[in-house]
Design a protein around this motif. Sequence first.
Motif, PDB file in Angstrom:
ATOM      1  N   ASP A 174       0.826  -1.203   0.000  1.00 21.02           N
ATOM      2  CA  ASP A 174       0.000   0.000   0.000  1.00 21.02           C
ATOM      3  C   ASP A 174       0.863   1.256   0.000  1.00 21.02           C
ATOM      4  O   ASP A 174       0.521   2.259  -0.627  1.00 21.02           O
ATOM      5  CB  ASP A 174      -0.935   0.007   1.214  1.00 21.02           C
ATOM      6  N   ASN A 175       1.990   1.194   0.684  1.00 20.27           N
ATOM      7  CA  ASN A 175       2.911   2.321   0.743  1.00 20.27           C
ATOM      8  C   ASN A 175       3.465   2.645  -0.650  1.00 20.27           C
ATOM      9  O   ASN A 175       3.526   3.812  -1.043  1.00 20.27           O
ATOM     10  CB  ASN A 175       4.046   2.001   1.725  1.00 20.27           C
ATOM     11  N   TYR A 235      -5.362   5.676 -11.867  1.00 19.93           N
ATOM     12  CA  TYR A 235      -5.384   6.734 -10.848  1.00 19.93           C
ATOM     13  C   TYR A 235      -4.984   8.044 -11.454  1.00 19.93           C
ATOM     14  O   TYR A 235      -4.287   8.125 -12.377  1.00 19.93           O
ATOM     15  CB  TYR A 235      -4.427   6.364  -9.705  1.00 19.93           C
ATOM     16  N   ARG A 241       1.133   6.751  -6.719  1.00 15.55           N
ATOM     17  CA  ARG A 241      -0.126   7.429  -7.035  1.00 15.55           C
ATOM     18  C   ARG A 241       0.060   8.938  -6.826  1.00 15.55           C
ATOM     19  O   ARG A 241      -0.295   9.741  -7.687  1.00 15.55           O
ATOM     20  CB  ARG A 241      -1.237   6.872  -6.148  1.00 15.55           C
ATOM     21  N   ASP A 242       0.647   9.313  -5.697  1.00 16.89           N
ATOM     22  CA  ASP A 242       0.871  10.727  -5.387  1.00 16.89           C
ATOM     23  C   ASP A 242       1.878  11.363  -6.346  1.00 16.89           C
ATOM     24  O   ASP A 242       1.659  12.460  -6.864  1.00 16.89           O
ATOM     25  CB  ASP A 242       1.360  10.893  -3.949  1.00 16.89           C
ATOM     26  N   LYS A 283       2.101   1.806  -3.562  1.00 18.24           N
ATOM     27  CA  LYS A 283       0.999   2.291  -4.397  1.00 18.24           C
ATOM     28  C   LYS A 283       0.723   3.761  -4.124  1.00 18.24           C
ATOM     29  O   LYS A 283       0.565   4.551  -5.046  1.00 18.24           O
ATOM     30  CB  LYS A 283      -0.265   1.470  -4.145  1.00 18.24           C
ATOM     31  N   LYS A 284       0.675   4.142  -2.841  1.00 21.81           N
ATOM     32  CA  LYS A 284       0.403   5.539  -2.483  1.00 21.81           C
ATOM     33  C   LYS A 284       1.523   6.450  -2.972  1.00 21.81           C
ATOM     34  O   LYS A 284       1.268   7.531  -3.528  1.00 21.81           O
ATOM     35  CB  LYS A 284       0.226   5.685  -0.975  1.00 21.81           C
ATOM     36  N   LYS A 285       2.753   6.021  -2.773  1.00 24.11           N
ATOM     37  CA  LYS A 285       3.913   6.816  -3.190  1.00 24.11           C
ATOM     38  C   LYS A 285       3.832   7.146  -4.677  1.00 24.11           C
ATOM     39  O   LYS A 285       3.983   8.308  -5.082  1.00 24.11           O
ATOM     40  CB  LYS A 285       5.190   6.037  -2.886  1.00 24.11           C
TER      41      LYS A 285
END
Length: 109
Positions: A47-48, A109, A54-55, A50-52
């Motif tokens: 998840d980390n 995304y 995505r942002d 993916k978030k990194k």
Amino acid sequence: MTTNPKALSALGMAMRAGKLVTGDETVLKAVKQRKAALVLVAGDASDNTKKKYRDKCASYGVPLLEVFDRFTLGAAIGKEERVIVGVADYGFARMIRDHLGTHSEVEEY
């Protein structure tokens, strides 16, 4: 999770053409330098991660797709498992997106 043979084949062609970058730091650098036309993240990435991405991709205007799993991504490009792949060519990026566009395993995304 199903696979899309045409998208995987396009990934392999991009790799052979030298238009892919893999690995966390290399893909991040390509995104920051606006050399990445598309970023692919494995569905089983943390998840980390993916978030990194995505942002970061949102910040730099780079399309991001969550596709396949790490083993399928790696096999498609002739490498061991890969969690993150950057496509550095707009033609290949468009081809891959077209092949993935109608399949439910893709999240953009």
